[in-house]
Design a protein around this motif. Structure first.
Motif, mmCIF file in Angstrom:
data_model
loop_
_atom_site.group_PDB
_atom_site.id
_atom_site.type_symbol
_atom_site.label_atom_id
_atom_site.label_comp_id
_atom_site.label_asym_id
_atom_site.label_seq_id
_atom_site.Cartn_x
_atom_site.Cartn_y
_atom_site.Cartn_z
ATOM 1 N N VAL A 38 0.866 -1.175 0.000
ATOM 2 C CA VAL A 38 0.000 0.000 0.000
ATOM 3 C C VAL A 38 0.903 1.225 0.000
ATOM 4 C CG1 VAL A 38 -1.894 1.199 1.142
ATOM 5 C CG2 VAL A 38 -1.672 -1.283 1.360
ATOM 6 N N ASN A 39 0.727 2.081 -1.006
ATOM 7 C CA ASN A 39 1.662 3.188 -1.225
ATOM 8 C C ASN A 39 0.946 4.529 -1.300
ATOM 9 O OD1 ASN A 39 4.287 1.562 -2.024
ATOM 10 N ND2 ASN A 39 2.563 0.605 -3.078
ATOM 11 N N VAL A 40 1.600 5.552 -0.800
ATOM 12 C CA VAL A 40 0.993 6.876 -0.764
ATOM 13 C C VAL A 40 1.101 7.600 -2.104
ATOM 14 C CG1 VAL A 40 3.020 8.195 -0.020
ATOM 15 C CG2 VAL A 40 0.733 8.895 0.754
ATOM 16 N N GLY A 41 2.031 7.178 -2.956
ATOM 17 C CA GLY A 41 2.230 7.840 -4.242
ATOM 18 C C GLY A 41 2.221 6.856 -5.388
ATOM 19 N N PRO A 42 2.442 7.341 -6.600
ATOM 20 C CA PRO A 42 2.519 6.459 -7.771
ATOM 21 C C PRO A 42 3.911 5.849 -7.883
ATOM 22 C CG PRO A 42 2.766 8.734 -8.458
ATOM 23 C CD PRO A 42 2.512 8.772 -6.970
ATOM 24 N N THR A 49 7.996 6.123 -3.600
ATOM 25 C CA THR A 49 7.219 4.945 -4.000
ATOM 26 C C THR A 49 7.948 4.146 -5.063
ATOM 27 O OG1 THR A 49 5.142 6.055 -3.416
ATOM 28 C CG2 THR A 49 4.982 4.152 -4.862
ATOM 29 N N PHE A 50 8.678 4.816 -5.916
ATOM 30 C CA PHE A 50 9.511 4.110 -6.893
ATOM 31 C C PHE A 50 10.482 3.168 -6.191
ATOM 32 C CE2 PHE A 50 13.556 3.899 -9.248
ATOM 33 C CZ PHE A 50 13.127 3.264 -10.396
ATOM 34 N N SER A 74 -0.955 5.355 -4.845
ATOM 35 C CA SER A 74 -1.669 6.622 -4.578
ATOM 36 C C SER A 74 -2.836 6.453 -3.622
ATOM 37 C CB SER A 74 -2.140 7.227 -5.910
ATOM 38 O OG SER A 74 -1.037 7.463 -6.770
ATOM 39 N N VAL A 75 -2.569 5.864 -2.465
ATOM 40 C CA VAL A 75 -3.582 5.688 -1.426
ATOM 41 C C VAL A 75 -3.432 6.799 -0.400
ATOM 42 C CG1 VAL A 75 -4.472 4.157 0.371
ATOM 43 C CG2 VAL A 75 -3.561 3.195 -1.759
#
Length: 360
Positions: A38-42, A49-50, A74-75
């Motif tokens: 679960v990631n905050v960004g793309p 996130t990369f 993007s969560v």
């Protein structure tokens, strides 16, 4: 200032955290081991996130068809995170990596509902029997970047793009500033807060404002290359990549980078779960362990400056240098560490103050 610290972790302790979560048979299942992120960004943010996406790819390379990975991008740090965590658990994921600080309360809540699922929270401080935490000593890398900045700044003014005033970000700003001022005591660091981890428009606007205030070097805790792209356009001395090498976006302005390498931790967690030996723990390695890597130095940096930065990095690796060795005075004139005194990990995770030279 926010009041979340890792002191809570020390209190959680206890015998239950010293034992495996469940026996090996509890993780037995038909088909591949399902793993959720679960990631905050793309994943194409070219930063934070990369780095986790790269770690997820390393799992696929290591374990092949033994694992099945779901990577959710993007969560938002809020109720949507709780929904995604619960859905991943309901879908049969036996390991869930939550990769942003603000997911913490939701990880703890959902983990109670799924005691047979292992949750690992990046940059978190709350643990339970089936929730572990992991992080990297990014402040060590920031001390290396601060050394470069102290040597290279011509205006004695550094701009720093902050995200949220939590201890991890505060200690990074402080480590950077201490290192820069060790080289040049006239350095001042101006901080702009975004209240966001990844917002290219805000990052660009903040960078322009900081440059207009006299900054000729930009540091950042934000996740993408937007700040460096503005630095490139404005022709200032430069800035530093955050989480990944961002030189492709600003070949002249990109001075170096703090590169996050999550693969070893992810591989170890999966091995432990497969073996039935996973335990709730708090992992916090840094440069010496290879989880924080200093990126290539821009060719325009003088050799003696690179040598100074490498000396800081090597001192951290061999233990002869700690970025938080006194004397340390805060920006209100209070002594925080006497000559030769080192601020320990508990002190770092309680850090809600800024060192001399920081305007935040």
């Amino acid at each position: 200032m926010a009041n979340f610290t890792r002191r809570s972790v020390l209190k959680i302790g206890g015998a239950s955290l010293a034992l495996p979560l469940l026996g090996q048979a509890a993780f037995g299942q038909d088909g591949p081991l399902k793993i959720g992120f679960v990631n905050v960004g793309p994943k194409d943010d070219n930063g934070w996130t990369f780095g986790h996406w790269t770690g997820a790819q390393a799992l696929e390379a290591e374990f092949g068809d033994q694992v099945e990975i779901t990577f959710v991008e993007s969560v938002a740090e809020g109720p949507d995170c709780e929904r995604v965590l619960r859905e991943l658990a309901q879908q049969g994921n036996k390991i869930i990596f939550a990769t942003s600080f603000g997911f913490g309360d939701y990880v703890i809540k959902v983990a109670r509902e799924f005691p047979d699922v292992v949750f690992e929270h990046a940059t978190g401080y709350q643990r339970s029997e089936n929730v572990g935490t992991y992080n990297a000593r990014f402040h060590e890398g920031r001390a290396v970047m601060g050394t470069l900045a102290g040597h290279l700044s011509k205006t004695n003014t550094i701009g720093y793009i902050g995200t949220f005033p939590i201890p991890e970000v505060v200690m990074g700003i402080n480590a950077f500033t201490l290192a820069a001022r060790k080289v040049n005591p006239e350095i001042k660091v101006n901080v702009v807060w975004l209240s966001s981890w990844h917002d290219p428009a805000k990052e660009s606007d903040a960078t322009r404002a900081l440059i207009d205030q006299g900054a000729d070097i930009i540091a950042q805790h934000s996740d993408g290359p937007a700040a460096l792209q503005v630095a490139e356009e404005r022709g200032i001395v430069g800035g530093f990549g955050q989480g990944a090498d961002m030189s492709a976006f600003a070949p002249n302005a990109h001075l170096s980078a703090i590169i996050d390498v999550w693969a070893p931790h992810y591989i170890q967690v999966v091995k432990d779960v497969m073996d039935g030996t996973w335990v709730s723990d708090d992992s916090w390695p840094g440069i010496a362990a290879g989880e924080v890597v200093i990126g290539p130095y821009n060719e325009k940096i003088p050799a003696d400056v690179v040598e100074a930065a490498e000396a800081v990095k090597n001192g951290i690796v061999d233990g002869s240098l700690n970025p938080f060795t006194g004397p340390i005075v805060d920006n209100e004139g209070n002594e925080r560490a006497a000559e030769g005194e080192i601020i320990d990990d508990a002190g770092l995770w309680a850090m809600d103050w800024f060192v001399e030279g920081v305007n935040a």
